[in-house]
Design a protein around this motif. Structure first.
Motif, short mmCIF file in Angstrom:
data_model
loop_
_atom_site.label_atom_id
_atom_site.label_comp_id
_atom_site.label_asym_id
_atom_site.label_seq_id
_atom_site.Cartn_x
_atom_site.Cartn_y
_atom_site.Cartn_z
N SER A 278 0.87 -1.26 -0.01
CA SER A 278 -0.04 0.23 -0.05
C SER A 278 0.88 1.30 -0.15
O SER A 278 0.56 2.22 -0.72
N VAL A 279 2.00 1.32 0.82
CA VAL A 279 2.75 2.29 0.91
C VAL A 279 3.46 2.72 -0.40
O VAL A 279 3.68 3.81 -0.88
N PHE A 280 4.20 1.53 -0.91
CA PHE A 280 4.88 1.55 -2.23
C PHE A 280 3.87 2.29 -3.37
O PHE A 280 4.39 3.03 -4.34
N SER A 390 -0.19 -2.00 -13.74
CA SER A 390 0.72 -2.92 -12.79
C SER A 390 0.11 -2.47 -11.28
O SER A 390 -0.81 -3.02 -10.79
N TRP A 391 0.84 -1.58 -10.54
CA TRP A 391 0.48 -1.30 -9.22
C TRP A 391 -0.97 -0.76 -8.90
O TRP A 391 -1.59 -1.20 -7.98
N GLY A 392 -1.52 -0.22 -9.91
CA GLY A 392 -2.82 0.12 -9.81
C GLY A 392 -3.98 -0.86 -9.40
O GLY A 392 -4.69 -0.70 -8.49
N VAL A 393 -3.83 -1.92 -10.26
CA VAL A 393 -4.50 -2.90 -10.18
C VAL A 393 -4.05 -4.04 -9.33
O VAL A 393 -4.77 -4.61 -8.60
N VAL A 394 -2.66 -4.52 -9.39
CA VAL A 394 -2.20 -5.51 -8.64
C VAL A 394 -2.31 -5.43 -7.15
O VAL A 394 -3.00 -6.39 -6.37
N VAL A 395 -2.07 -4.16 -6.62
CA VAL A 395 -2.35 -4.03 -4.98
C VAL A 395 -3.56 -4.39 -4.56
O VAL A 395 -3.87 -4.76 -3.69
N TRP A 396 -4.51 -3.76 -5.40
CA TRP A 396 -6.18 -4.19 -4.85
C TRP A 396 -6.63 -5.45 -4.95
O TRP A 396 -7.38 -5.86 -4.00
N VAL A 397 -6.10 -6.13 -6.06
CA VAL A 397 -6.22 -7.45 -6.13
C VAL A 397 -5.65 -8.14 -5.07
O VAL A 397 -6.36 -8.84 -4.38
N LEU A 398 -4.29 -7.83 -4.83
CA LEU A 398 -3.82 -8.88 -3.75
C LEU A 398 -4.32 -8.35 -2.24
O LEU A 398 -4.44 -9.41 -1.59
N LEU A 399 -4.50 -7.22 -1.88
CA LEU A 399 -5.44 -6.85 -0.90
C LEU A 399 -6.61 -7.62 -0.62
O LEU A 399 -7.06 -8.02 0.63
N ALA A 446 10.89 8.63 -8.02
CA ALA A 446 11.72 7.59 -9.00
C ALA A 446 12.40 6.72 -8.07
O ALA A 446 12.43 5.26 -8.30
N GLY A 447 12.87 6.87 -6.97
CA GLY A 447 13.64 6.15 -6.14
C GLY A 447 13.09 5.19 -5.26
O GLY A 447 13.20 3.91 -5.12
N PHE A 448 11.44 5.47 -5.04
CA PHE A 448 10.62 4.80 -4.42
C PHE A 448 10.19 3.65 -5.37
O PHE A 448 9.95 2.34 -5.26
N ALA A 449 10.04 4.00 -6.86
CA ALA A 449 9.63 3.19 -7.70
C ALA A 449 10.76 2.11 -7.80
O ALA A 449 10.48 0.67 -8.04
#
Length: 472
Positions: A278-280, A390-399, A446-449
């Motif tokens: 979630s944070v990333f 990627s992260w937009g969908v994947v995080v909500w699917v995973l959660l 960019a560093g967090f990515a």
């Protein structure tokens, strides 16, 4: 015991998929309002500043305060879902969305606007938890990833519609959000129109069944049987499915905060993974694009009307990327998508940081040469596309699927709450960071990515094709 569809059950699941799609889409309508409410402020920022005579600091506070409400809504959502049921919790969110929209349209002071933003934020937090929870619980295993993706698709559609409405209202008002339409300033209409989709959400929630897992937990096996038959088909062994779900529920108890505790760092490792994801998702700076894009592009010399048009184009790219993710998430899995997206976001953000380093001046006098502005625009769109697929969908699917049954709603609430707090931190800090050094700000994102790549590689467990009862 695995609940993967048997060969005999697969045709039935396919036959009933249309009904499941409707149910999932109705639940995901909360995601539409989530996206609309969170992004509509983008077009209203300039109008709010001029109407109330406030600067970047006060504006950032009003924009970000909704996210603290979202964190609170996410915290209580799990309890509400377990106490009231999934559908009634959706209805509560719909009411809060409608009230917030009307209240935000007529605020006498900036502080009152902030209050109504908090109310809307609570609704967003509830919707962010209840939709993935509900969809994961009604979706057949074989289609769960794609159906869970409806949440993110609805969010990006809500963002897009809000940007389209903002641009259309701005144009109708002569290109200035403080100009009047029907006796009300354009920015007020931007915030108030939300009441319409909120009403639609409430009506759709009334048309869908309760989660079978909640019904079984509540002792309503006959109703659960009907729902399972609707979503998985009559050829499925309903007795076996109910027995499987009940066996998991009977070996668990009502989730409490202490159930999330364990391990060396306080919380269970799986909960930390959910929080980390979630944070990333937020620390790459995605919502800077959706909350502040008009402000961002104006800060490099683009006028208000064109900046809103750019915001709309970015939202369309967001929808396209989300559709790509929906097509791939159950085919290639969650981890490969997340890794590809992280790499793409890191490159795009790095290029944007380089382009913004050539900005000249500050505030209303800032400019960026056309060549560098074009590079920044392209990089921003690539960044949004990489995030969306990627992260937009994947995080909500995973959660919605990574946590064990007995703590799913509560753990998802904690992870979603962390997401909103991270979102708040990015949102409230951006105006001051951009005044300090816009290029360095994007270099930080960019560093967090980049850091998200080892996080996915070593911490995320693939959930593709696994039944919810197998999660642990």
């Amino acid at each position: 015991m695995s609940s993967s569809p048997s060969p005999a059950a697969a045709p039935a699941a396919q036959e009933h998929l249309g009904h499941v799609v409707f149910i999932s889409a109705a639940a995901a309508m909360g995601g539409f309002l989530f996206g609309y409410d969170s992004a509509v402020i983008n077009g209203a920022v300039t109008g709010i500043q001029e109407h109330f005579g406030v600067g970047n600091g006060e504006t950032a506070f009003v924009v970000a305060i909704a996210l603290l409400g979202s964190a609170a809504g996410a915290v209580i959502a799990g309890r509400l879902a377990d106490h009231l049921g999934r559908v009634r919790t959706m209805l509560l969110a719909a009411v809060l969305f409608a009230i917030s929209g009307v209240g935000s349209m007529f605020p006498p002071t900036i502080e009152v606007l902030g209050f109504w933003r908090v109310v809307g934020g609570i609704a967003i937090g509830i919707a962010s938890v209840i939709a993935p929870t509900y969809i994961a619980e009604v979706a057949p295993t074989a289609y769960r990833g794609r159906l869970a993706s409806f949440q993110q698709l609805a969010i990006v559609l809500g963002i897009t519609v809000s940007q389209l409405a903002n641009w259309a209202l701005n144009q109708a008002a002569g290109g200035e959000s403080t100009n009047h339409l029907g006796g009300v300033q354009a920015w007020q209409w931007m915030l108030g129109v939300e009441a319409v989709p909120a009403l639609v959400y409430g009506l759709m929630a009334l048309a869908i069944p309760e989660s079978p897992r909640y019904l079984i937990a509540d002792g309503r096996d006959a109703q659960a049987r009907e729902v399972l038959s609707e979503v998985e088909g009559p050829d499925v062994d309903l007795d076996a499915r109910i027995a499987e779900i009940r066996a998991v529920l009977d070996t668990s108890h009502k989730p409490r905060a202490k159930d999330l505790l364990g391990g060396r760092f306080g919380l269970l490792p799986i909960v930390w993974v959910g929080i980390g994801a979630s944070v990333f998702q937020q620390f790459v700076g995605i919502n800077v694009i959706f909350y502040y894009s008009s402000f961002l592009w104006q800060s490099v010399g683009i006028d208000e009307s064109n900046s809103l048009l750019i915001s709309l184009s970015t939202s369309i790219i967001n929808v396209i990327g989300t559709v790509v993710a929906m097509a791939l998430v159950d085919r290639i899995g969650r981890k490969p998508l997340a890794l590809a997206g992280s790499a793409g976001m890191a490159v795009a953000l790095g290029v944007a940081a380089w382009a913004f380093s050539f900005r000249q001046g500050t505030g209303d006098t800032a400019t960026l040469d056309d060549a560098y502005a074009t590079v920044a625009l392209v990089a921003a769109h690539v960044f949004v596309f990489c995030f969306a697929f990627s992260w937009g969908v994947v995080v909500w699917v995973l959660l919605g699927e990574m946590f064990p049954n007995h703590i799913r709603a509560l753990a998802l609430s904690v992870a979603a709450s962390a997401q909103w707090i991270a979102n708040w931190a990015i949102t409230v800090s951006f105006p001051n960071l951009s005044d300090w050094n816009l290029s360095a700000t994007y270099a930080i994102y960019a560093g967090f990515a980049l850091l998200s790549i080892p996080f996915v590689a070593f911490c995320i467990r693939e959930t593709k094709g696994r039944a919810l009862e197998e999660m642990g």
